[in-house]
Write an enzyme that holds these catalytic residues in place. Sequence first.
Site, PDB file in Angstrom:
ATOM      1  N   TYR A 185       2.964  16.329 106.070  1.00  0.00           N
ATOM      2  CA  TYR A 185       2.985  15.060 105.357  1.00  0.00           C
ATOM      3  C   TYR A 185       4.411  14.523 105.172  1.00  0.00           C
ATOM      4  CZ  TYR A 185      -1.705  16.770 104.690  1.00  0.00           C
ATOM      5  OH  TYR A 185      -2.956  17.272 104.934  1.00  0.00           O
ATOM      6  N   ASP A 200       0.830   8.338  96.143  1.00  0.00           N
ATOM      7  CA  ASP A 200       1.792   8.129  97.227  1.00  0.00           C
ATOM      8  C   ASP A 200       1.482   6.913  98.083  1.00  0.00           C
ATOM      9  OD1 ASP A 200       3.910   9.036  99.149  1.00  0.00           O
ATOM     10  OD2 ASP A 200       2.149   9.287 100.440  1.00  0.00           O
ATOM     11  N   ASP A 254      -4.040   7.373  99.409  1.00  0.00           N
ATOM     12  CA  ASP A 254      -4.765   8.546  98.924  1.00  0.00           C
ATOM     13  C   ASP A 254      -4.430   8.780  97.454  1.00  0.00           C
ATOM     14  OD1 ASP A 254      -2.152   9.401  99.044  1.00  0.00           O
ATOM     15  OD2 ASP A 254      -2.462  10.851 100.655  1.00  0.00           O
ATOM     16  N   GLU A 303      -1.621   1.523 106.275  1.00  0.00           N
ATOM     17  CA  GLU A 303      -1.503   2.177 104.970  1.00  0.00           C
ATOM     18  C   GLU A 303      -0.208   1.788 104.273  1.00  0.00           C
ATOM     19  OE1 GLU A 303      -2.384   6.517 102.960  1.00  0.00           O
ATOM     20  OE2 GLU A 303      -1.766   6.466 105.056  1.00  0.00           O
TER      21      GLU A 303
END
Length: 526
Positions: free
Chosen positions: A256, A105, A108, A499
């Site tokens: 999430y 994704d 991670d 990220e």
Amino acid sequence: MGEKSRSKGGWWGWLLVLIVAAAIAFGIFVTIKKKHHDSKAKAAPVPGPPGAVTKKYADALDSAMQFFDIQKSGKLVDNTITWRGDSALDDGSPAKVDLSKGMYDAGDHMKFGFPMAFTATVLSWSILEYGDQMKAVNQLEPAQDTLKWITDYLINAHISDNVLIVQVGDPVADHKCWDRPEDMTEKRPLTQVNTSFPGSDVAGETAAALASASLVFKPIDSTYSGLLLKHAKQLFSFADNYRGYYSMSIPEVQTYYNSTGYGDELLWAASWLYHATRDISYFNYVTGKSGEEYANWGSPTWFSWDNKLAGTQVLLSRISFFGSKDTSNSAILQKYRDSAEAVVCGLLPKSPSATSSRTESGLIWVSEWNALQHPVASAFLAVVYSDYMLSSRTAEISCNSDSFTPSDLRKFAMSQADYVLGNNPEKMSYVVGYGDNYPKFVHHRGASIPTDSNTGCKDGFQWLDSDKPNPNVAVGGLVGGPFLNETYIDSRNNSMQAEPTTYNSALIVGLLSGLVTTSSVVQSFT
């Protein structure tokens, strides 16, 4: 008496001068207004085949495409990323199904089905609209290969008509580790939606992904295209017949990728299925009761992995622009087109209805987390809509009292792309690896750990906390982006800003593919 007469005569003289001046000014105003109106009312010529390439967008697109290779899971084929290798080869084994493909994704090692399916849908849409432009800069085949890597996974995740695996990995356990995907040893449990625990949102998005991808592969591999369409139809029926939020059926995903609704995915999936099949039942679905219930006409929304309404409105506008008379004249379809134009009007900075959700430099800014998703997604919709206008010879859209041309929409899209690529107060490219100044401490495990390191789950955190730049460059990753005050903290621990995600990459690829050159869009995807 003589003095009084002179004053009176002077007064009349000045009045006459003012009247004449006003008449001249009014005449000039009317002439300018008429010229302005006439020039705007004239449609621009329809573009031909792809024209001259804009180098900065071509270079940025080349970078952005590479991030998909960085995110690939499974046994890699023709791998060009020297610091990546095979990983997660046993994913899916608890259900005796091969889920080794797909993509991680973000930074991670989770495979979240909801945003991954959105990635595939946007990538398909980009190829369908701009495949000729991608081909002009040698990116069409890589985009098709990337799409298939995801759709192979999504097909296998649909293990029966009403069962869809929507997650591989345990996010709590996964986030307790900082390791390379090639070295991970943590368990990889599977999470599914089914008739007892429905997920209309994730099943609907997966249906949209497979339906749109079926159109991409139809001229290349008709058998594979048919398989994609078969799964898309089944998933749409599942999503529609067993309604519910996947994040209510599976509460742990709320942390999430929490879903705020499923009506948008049902309309989105039905829209793509109509394009893929020309089955009028799907058109009737979006223009009938479900449209009335979920379309939220006239209320602009932000296009994202969670909310597909704005994308649906633009996609259905395509039928209004280019469809047959039996569909394009639909009064309900016009509501979708009007709503799409309300979205676009809100984006244009000089529009009377322009959103105030912007930074001082003009970047659309909605959320602290992953701030760049919304401006890039908005710019993608704007450039697509501008090309619908150009290709249909639609001269302008009306935003309350003002009119705007396809060129105005494209300029807005370019402003957002240019900001992302470095035209911002930080003078930083937020696409990793593009330009000279880009984030060096990207929140990405594989990029942060040297390939010759033997660190495991726990001791790998030394690389998260290291004060040295990443040893591997996550080329093409679109990071979260700036705060509202347009600052960016380049820190590996700053996952809010640093990220990158695969769905961000799909959006920036779509935007850059639309801007890299110009050509007319196809009248029909089939």
